[in-house]
Design an enzyme around this catalytic site. Structure first.
Site, PDB file in Angstrom:
ATOM      1  CD  GLU A 203      -2.797   1.549   3.049  1.00 40.51           C
ATOM      2  OE1 GLU A 203      -2.952   0.496   2.968  1.00 40.51           O
ATOM      3  OE2 GLU A 203      -2.794   2.226   3.063  1.00 40.51           O
TER       4      GLU A 203
ATOM      5  CG  ASN B  52      -5.495  -6.327   9.395  1.00 42.81           C
ATOM      6  OD1 ASN B  52      -6.276  -6.884  10.225  1.00 42.81           O
ATOM      7  ND2 ASN B  52      -4.935  -6.344   7.558  1.00 42.81           N
TER       8      ASN B  52
HETATM    9  S1  SF4 Z   1      -8.081  -2.948   5.795  1.00 41.49           S
HETATM   10 FE1  SF4 Z   1      -9.976  -3.489   4.272  1.00 41.49          FE
HETATM   11  S2  SF4 Z   1     -11.530  -2.089   3.734  1.00 41.49           S
HETATM   12 FE2  SF4 Z   1      -9.038  -1.150   5.333  1.00 41.49          FE
HETATM   13  S3  SF4 Z   1      -8.175  -0.322   3.766  1.00 41.49           S
HETATM   14 FE3  SF4 Z   1      -7.541  -2.443   4.045  1.00 41.49          FE
HETATM   15  S4  SF4 Z   1      -8.789  -2.867   2.107  1.00 41.49           S
HETATM   16 FE4  SF4 Z   1      -9.990  -0.938   2.669  1.00 41.49          FE
END
Ligand code: SF4
Length: 334
Positions: free
Chosen positions: A137, A235
């Site tokens: 990203e 995440n």
């Molecule tokens: S975690 Fe999921 S909702 Fe959040 S930016 Fe990434 S792909 Fe999009």
């Protein structure tokens, strides 16, 4: 750990964090690949992991998707899908030059950050991106304003920043950061550049925030926390950090096979959550593996309901139409 483990453990409670697992961006990206496999001429290529989870990638590979690292591996004119993490404009331009049929599965919340970068760059700002180098990203977002963008991962890196005009600085953030760490980094930026501008709060997405909020609640009441997710999932790693930050021993696992008995020794309550790219069947398998070692109650702590859902990219519908096909309905739609 396997279901055949016989060592008795004092484990008596499993607390599931909710929400956990797939977010709207991941759901959409997987749907895009599955639908493209049905309506586009084979072979269908996917540049990079569509989402950071090998179970997801392997399942799509088994259905016919060809995963590649770079566009150079995609034949001219072929169909290629860009992953949920987004791409830099240079990749998009190369695809166009090569005549590739592109379907963009970039999460709309990542696209929002790209558009902010483009706007700030156009207005002459130096942009500070808070994020982790080498994450797909970040590579994509940095590509929107080459030469105008600087990256910081931690608050202590802010002091070292050199910008041409300290009064003309903007900040953006990766979508999957730690909410608390990012607040500290933004505070450091505001202290160093009082006129800095940025999004109303930050760009951390709803799914990242909700999963961290759920982990905080669960971590406060368990003896150990298992986060199911890939080592390269930003995440999922942040969930481990958030839980460890609360003093709860926490471990990142790909699946039930990574669980080590010594982590559970002497523990009564184990928390379980999953990163935004982790399919729910892996959670089910982990719970079943934990239940196999004794009589364990399972309950869920749910901190917020999510009802976010993103539409499909228009180019996928266009490709289906030009092939004389109709896109099948997505799961969960009427
Ligand atoms: S975690 Fe999921 S909702 Fe959040 S930016 Fe990434 S792909 Fe999009």
């Amino acid at each position: 750990m396997t279901a055949s483990t016989k060592t008795p453990l004092p484990l008596s409670e499993i607390v599931l964090a909710g929400p956990r697992g797939f977010c709207a961006g991941v759901d959409r990206a997987i749907d895009i690949v599955e639908l493209a496999l049905q309506v586009c001429p084979a072979p269908v290529y996917v540049r990079k992991e569509i989402v950071h989870n090998r179970h997801v990638v392997e399942a799509l590979r088994a259905k016919g998707a060809h995963f590649v690292d770079e566009l150079s591996e995609v034949p001219d004119q072929a169909t290629v899908i860009f992953s949920a993490h987004g791409i830099s404009p240079a990749v998009r331009q190369e695809a166009q030059r090569r005549g590739l049929q592109v379907i963009d599965a970039t999460c709309p919340l990542v696209t929002k950050v790209h558009l902010e970068a483009v706007r700030y760059a156009r207005e002459g700002y130096t942009i500070i991106l808070i994020g982790h180098a080498d994450h797909d990203e970040v590579v994509g977002t940095m590509g929107e304003a080459p030469g105008r963008m600087l990256l910081v991962a931690r608050p202590d890196e802010v002091a070292r920043l050199e910008v041409p005009d300290p009064d003309k600085v903007a900040y953006l953030t990766q979508t999957t950061l730690s909410v608390d760490d990012t607040r500290e980094a933004i505070d450091a930026l505001r202290a160093r550049f009082p006129k800095i501008v940025g999004p109303a709060k930050d760009d951390i997405c709803y799914a990242t925030q909700n999963r961290q909020a759920a982990v905080k609640t669960v971590a406060a009441g368990v003896d150990v926390l298992l986060v199911i997710g890939a080592a390269n999932s930003s995440n999922a790693n942040r969930l481990v950090e958030v839980s460890k930050g609360m003093g709860t021993p926490s471990y990142l696992i790909n699946d039930r096979l990574d669980i080590r008995e010594e982590w559970l020794a002497g523990k009564r309550r184990v928390g379980v959550t999953a990163g935004a790219s982790t399919p729910e069947f892996l959670v089910t398998e982990v719970v079943e593996a934990l239940q196999a070692v004794g009589s364990v109650d399972v309950h869920e702590v749910h901190v917020v309901e999510e009802d976010v859902r993103f539409g499909l990219p228009r180019e996928l519908e266009d490709m289906a139409r030009s092939a004389g096909k109709i896109l099948p309905p997505r799961a969960g739609t009427q």
